[in-house]
Write a protein that holds these residues in place. Structure first.
Motif, short mmCIF file in Angstrom:
data_model
loop_
_atom_site.label_atom_id
_atom_site.label_comp_id
_atom_site.label_asym_id
_atom_site.label_seq_id
_atom_site.Cartn_x
_atom_site.Cartn_y
_atom_site.Cartn_z
N ASP A 24 0.81 -1.22 0.00
CA ASP A 24 0.00 0.00 0.00
C ASP A 24 0.85 1.27 0.00
OD1 ASP A 24 -2.26 -1.62 0.05
OD2 ASP A 24 -2.41 -1.56 2.23
N CYS A 25 1.75 1.38 -0.96
CA CYS A 25 2.66 2.53 -0.99
C CYS A 25 2.25 3.62 -1.98
CB CYS A 25 4.09 2.08 -1.24
SG CYS A 25 4.39 1.36 -2.87
N PHE A 26 1.01 3.58 -2.47
CA PHE A 26 0.53 4.60 -3.40
C PHE A 26 -0.19 5.72 -2.65
CE2 PHE A 26 1.28 1.28 -6.44
CZ PHE A 26 1.64 1.96 -7.59
N TYR A 27 0.00 6.92 -3.16
CA TYR A 27 -0.62 8.11 -2.59
C TYR A 27 -1.28 8.87 -3.73
CZ TYR A 27 1.63 6.81 1.66
OH TYR A 27 1.98 6.09 2.79
N ALA A 28 -2.44 9.49 -3.47
CA ALA A 28 -3.24 10.06 -4.53
C ALA A 28 -3.37 11.57 -4.47
CB ALA A 28 -4.64 9.44 -4.49
N GLY A 29 -3.07 12.16 -5.61
CA GLY A 29 -3.32 13.57 -5.81
C GLY A 29 -4.60 13.72 -6.61
N ILE A 35 4.31 7.04 -5.69
CA ILE A 35 4.76 5.91 -4.88
C ILE A 35 5.71 6.44 -3.82
CG2 ILE A 35 6.14 3.79 -4.88
CD1 ILE A 35 5.11 3.30 -7.76
N ASN A 36 5.50 6.02 -2.58
CA ASN A 36 6.41 6.41 -1.50
C ASN A 36 7.65 5.52 -1.60
OD1 ASN A 36 7.80 6.37 1.06
ND2 ASN A 36 6.07 7.51 1.87
N SER A 74 4.28 11.98 -1.74
CA SER A 74 3.84 10.83 -0.94
C SER A 74 3.78 11.16 0.55
CB SER A 74 4.73 9.61 -1.19
OG SER A 74 6.02 9.80 -0.67
N THR A 75 4.39 12.26 0.95
CA THR A 75 4.30 12.68 2.36
C THR A 75 3.19 13.71 2.56
OG1 THR A 75 5.90 14.49 2.12
CG2 THR A 75 6.77 12.30 2.69
N LYS A 76 2.55 14.16 1.47
CA LYS A 76 1.53 15.20 1.56
C LYS A 76 0.14 14.72 1.17
CE LYS A 76 5.00 18.61 0.40
NZ LYS A 76 5.76 19.09 -0.71
N SER A 104 -1.59 18.64 -10.81
CA SER A 104 -2.18 19.40 -9.72
C SER A 104 -1.50 19.03 -8.41
CB SER A 104 -3.68 19.11 -9.61
OG SER A 104 -4.21 19.68 -8.43
N PRO A 105 -1.13 20.01 -7.60
CA PRO A 105 -0.53 19.72 -6.30
C PRO A 105 -1.58 19.38 -5.24
CG PRO A 105 -0.61 22.08 -6.63
CD PRO A 105 -1.11 21.44 -7.90
N GLU A 106 -2.85 19.46 -5.60
CA GLU A 106 -3.93 19.21 -4.65
C GLU A 106 -4.07 17.72 -4.36
OE1 GLU A 106 -5.61 21.67 -3.10
OE2 GLU A 106 -4.19 22.95 -4.16
N PRO A 107 -4.42 17.38 -3.12
CA PRO A 107 -4.62 15.97 -2.78
C PRO A 107 -5.92 15.44 -3.37
CG PRO A 107 -5.14 17.36 -0.92
CD PRO A 107 -4.59 18.27 -1.98
N HIS A 108 -6.00 14.13 -3.46
CA HIS A 108 -7.22 13.44 -3.90
C HIS A 108 -8.35 13.74 -2.93
CE1 HIS A 108 -9.70 10.13 -5.40
NE2 HIS A 108 -9.91 9.80 -4.16
N LYS A 109 -9.51 13.95 -3.47
CA LYS A 109 -10.70 14.15 -2.64
C LYS A 109 -11.63 12.97 -2.85
CE LYS A 109 -10.46 19.14 -2.64
NZ LYS A 109 -9.40 19.50 -3.55
#
Length: 110
Positions: A24-29, A35-36, A74-76, A104-109
């Motif tokens: 589970d190393c994926f992070y969503a914008g 990937i972290n 991945s840290t944001k 986009s620098p915005e995180p996933h909503k």
């Protein structure tokens, strides 16, 4: 070594890669995944699952410019462990070059 998500994911964000990741190393914008690198175990199962062919090992020259961006976002951004619905126009954006400015620098909503 780690895997890196690159430019071709921008505005595609298919997320097929997310469900196969054993750690589970994926992070969503908003319109991109990362990937972290500290969590990735270099198993490689995500790479062939990406319909946009946007994932490469960090040893690949195509990943070099994107490695730091993956580490930073991945840290944001929030962790994502399940495939969601890709954007309605994902197929139209797949394989289009020059999408870096659209990131986009915005995180996933949710």
């Amino acid at each position: 070594m780690t895997y890196v998500v690159t430019e071709n994911c921008i505005r595609c964000k298919f997320m097929d890669c997310v469900e196969v990741c054993p750690v589970d190393c994926f992070y969503a914008g908003e319109n991109f995944l990362v990937i972290n690198p500290d969590e990735c175990i270099d198993c490689g199962v995500c790479e062939p699952e990406c319909p946009a062919e946007a994932i490469f090992p960090d040893s690949d020259d195509r990943a070099t410019a994107w490695a730091e961006l993956n580490a930073s976002y991945s840290t944001k951004w929030p962790n994502i462990t399940r495939k969601g619905t890709p954007p309605a126009d994902a197929e139209e954006w797949k394989d289009k070059p020059g999408k870096a400015d659209l990131l986009s620098p915005e995180p996933h909503k949710a």
